[in-house]
Design a protein around this motif. Structure first.
Motif, PDB file in Angstrom:
ATOM      1  N   ASP A   9       0.833  -1.213   0.000  1.00 29.21           N
ATOM      2  CA  ASP A   9       0.000   0.000   0.000  1.00 29.21           C
ATOM      3  C   ASP A   9       0.862   1.255   0.000  1.00 29.21           C
ATOM      4  OD1 ASP A   9      -2.393  -1.345  -0.090  1.00 29.21           O
ATOM      5  OD2 ASP A   9      -2.698  -1.342   2.073  1.00 29.21           O
ATOM      6  N   THR A  10       1.967   1.214   0.761  1.00 26.66           N
ATOM      7  CA  THR A  10       2.859   2.376   0.827  1.00 26.66           C
ATOM      8  C   THR A  10       3.439   2.680  -0.551  1.00 26.66           C
ATOM      9  OG1 THR A  10       3.437   1.838   3.092  1.00 26.66           O
ATOM     10  CG2 THR A  10       4.943   3.286   1.935  1.00 26.66           C
ATOM     11  N   ARG A  12       2.202   1.733  -3.443  1.00 25.88           N
ATOM     12  CA  ARG A  12       1.113   2.156  -4.345  1.00 25.88           C
ATOM     13  C   ARG A  12       0.807   3.646  -4.173  1.00 25.88           C
ATOM     14  NH1 ARG A  12      -3.728  -1.041  -3.030  1.00 25.88           N
ATOM     15  NH2 ARG A  12      -4.757   0.462  -4.356  1.00 25.88           N
ATOM     16  N   ALA A  13       0.844   4.108  -2.913  1.00 28.49           N
ATOM     17  CA  ALA A  13       0.607   5.539  -2.660  1.00 28.49           C
ATOM     18  C   ALA A  13       1.708   6.383  -3.301  1.00 28.49           C
ATOM     19  CB  ALA A  13       0.538   5.802  -1.160  1.00 28.49           C
ATOM     20  N   ASP A  14       2.948   5.893  -3.244  1.00 28.34           N
ATOM     21  CA  ASP A  14       4.065   6.613  -3.885  1.00 28.34           C
ATOM     22  C   ASP A  14       3.852   6.673  -5.403  1.00 28.34           C
ATOM     23  OD1 ASP A  14       5.337   6.959  -1.477  1.00 28.34           O
ATOM     24  OD2 ASP A  14       6.653   5.230  -1.701  1.00 28.34           O
ATOM     25  N   GLN A  16       1.044   6.546  -7.069  1.00 31.05           N
ATOM     26  CA  GLN A  16      -0.056   7.447  -7.425  1.00 31.05           C
ATOM     27  C   GLN A  16       0.431   8.887  -7.563  1.00 31.05           C
ATOM     28  OE1 GLN A  16      -3.042   6.817  -4.377  1.00 31.05           O
ATOM     29  NE2 GLN A  16      -4.170   5.343  -5.645  1.00 31.05           N
ATOM     30  N   ALA A  17       1.428   9.249  -6.752  1.00 25.65           N
ATOM     31  CA  ALA A  17       1.901  10.641  -6.768  1.00 25.65           C
ATOM     32  C   ALA A  17       2.891  10.913  -7.897  1.00 25.65           C
ATOM     33  CB  ALA A  17       2.549  10.973  -5.432  1.00 25.65           C
ATOM     34  N   LYS A  19       4.462  11.470 -11.654  1.00 23.59           N
ATOM     35  CA  LYS A  19       3.986  12.032 -12.927  1.00 23.59           C
ATOM     36  C   LYS A  19       3.851  10.892 -13.929  1.00 23.59           C
ATOM     37  CE  LYS A  19       7.233  15.092 -13.433  1.00 23.59           C
ATOM     38  NZ  LYS A  19       8.058  16.123 -14.060  1.00 23.59           N
ATOM     39  N   ASP A  20       2.895  11.032 -14.842  1.00 26.76           N
ATOM     40  CA  ASP A  20       2.729  10.004 -15.879  1.00 26.76           C
ATOM     41  C   ASP A  20       4.010   9.889 -16.701  1.00 26.76           C
ATOM     42  OD1 ASP A  20       0.184   9.457 -15.095  1.00 26.76           O
ATOM     43  OD2 ASP A  20      -0.747  10.849 -16.503  1.00 26.76           O
ATOM     44  N   ILE A  57      10.492   4.362  -8.877  1.00 26.10           N
ATOM     45  CA  ILE A  57       9.973   5.546  -8.179  1.00 26.10           C
ATOM     46  C   ILE A  57      11.093   6.555  -7.932  1.00 26.10           C
ATOM     47  CG2 ILE A  57       9.025   6.353  -5.968  1.00 26.10           C
ATOM     48  CD1 ILE A  57       7.475   3.645  -5.880  1.00 26.10           C
ATOM     49  N   GLU A  58      12.255   6.044  -7.575  1.00 22.85           N
ATOM     50  CA  GLU A  58      13.376   6.932  -7.234  1.00 22.85           C
ATOM     51  C   GLU A  58      14.089   7.499  -8.453  1.00 22.85           C
ATOM     52  OE1 GLU A  58      14.162   8.050  -4.264  1.00 22.85           O
ATOM     53  OE2 GLU A  58      12.491   6.938  -3.432  1.00 22.85           O
ATOM     54  N   GLU A  59      13.792   7.004  -9.650  1.00 21.70           N
ATOM     55  CA  GLU A  59      14.497   7.459 -10.859  1.00 21.70           C
ATOM     56  C   GLU A  59      14.382   8.959 -11.038  1.00 21.70           C
ATOM     57  OE1 GLU A  59      13.265   5.655 -14.535  1.00 21.70           O
ATOM     58  OE2 GLU A  59      14.184   3.767 -13.947  1.00 21.70           O
TER      59      GLU A  59
END
Lengths: 59, 198
Positions: A9-10, A12-14, A16-17, A19-20, A57-59
């Motif tokens: 869940d954590t 997934r929340a990241d 969602q935030a 950018k496409d 996510i970190e890219e």
């Protein structure tokens, strides 16, 4: 990191935030695979895909 | 005709009952550690983006946002007011940034919003996101300095960011003191007037 619903869940929340773009698509795909592996009780595979998602996510 | 009317009324009542049970039954989990479903998130995002775009449409953007003085001033404000949630170049994720939901965007990655939209958000905040309305306590000049810095932020390395913050002319506290003095002078009031005001 452990293959738990809380960790998933954590992340997934990241996602969602984010950018496409390619990184978001990659992270989403990796998390779907991680969730699939959690369902099939493959903890190691689940964690590996969660790591891949976090890298995107970190890219 | 009558049967159609009854059917429409029945459908309406069913919808009202369904929505009421959904709302008052407490079925929707508002916990911040469980993300919205994709469609709820998308719906809320659209509502937020359109609300901001419509309200920011008439804001006049100052033409000196690229002024280095504004940028360096905004850097100091950003470091103190924003970086705990929105992070900064070279700054690791904080506990609050990990726990906020929706996540505060990492502004060093840039955004598609316009300066007017950034200003509107900084000034008015956003309901149910943790984003405060800084306009309640800060004047527009300070907020525009922050917007000027936000335009520059995605280009900065960690060292450049640190240098800007260190060169910021005043701390947040000093800026606020100066701002309140300026506002008091503008209103032609003495400190005593302020103390006695209700």
């Amino acid at each position: 990191m452990r293959c738990t619903q809380v960790s998933i869940d954590t992340i997934r929340a990241d996602i969602q935030a984010m950018k496409d773009g390619e990184a978001k698509r990659t992270a989403t795909k990796e998390m779907k695979m991680a969730e699939g592996m959690m369902v099939s009780k493959d903890r190691e595979g689940c964690v590996a895909h969660m790591h891949n998602a976090m890298e995107a996510i970190e890219e | 005709m009558r049967i159609w009317l009854l059917a429409a009324l029945g459908t309406l009542l069913a919808i009202v009952a369904f929505v009421s049970v959904g709302l008052y039954g407490g079925f929707y989990n508002v916990a911040a550690n469980i993300p919205h479903t994709a469609w709820v998130y998308s719906l809320l995002q659209t509502v937020r983006d359109r609300s901001i775009a419509v309200r920011a449409a008439d804001i006049v953007v100052p033409n000196d946002l690229s002024d280095p003085k504004r940028i360096v001033s905004g850097a100091g404000q950003y470091a103190e007011m924003c970086s705990n949630c929105h992070l900064a170049p070279g700054k690791k994720r904080t506990e609050i940034s990990r726990g906020l939901y929706p996540r505060a965007p990492a502004l060093r990655r840039g955004s598609r919003s316009t300066p007017a939209e950034d200003f509107w958000v900084v000034k008015n905040g956003i309901k149910m996101t943790g984003m405060p309305a800084w306009g309640v306590t800060h004047d527009d000049k300070i907020l525009w300095d922050m917007v000027a810095f936000l335009r520059k932020l995605p280009e900065l390395t960690a060292d450049q960011y640190r240098a800007l913050v260190e060169n910021s002319p005043k701390t947040h506290h000093e800026t606020m003191q100066e701002s309140s003095t300026h506002n008091r002078d503008s209103a032609n009031l003495s400190p005593g007037d302020l103390r006695s005001s209700p």
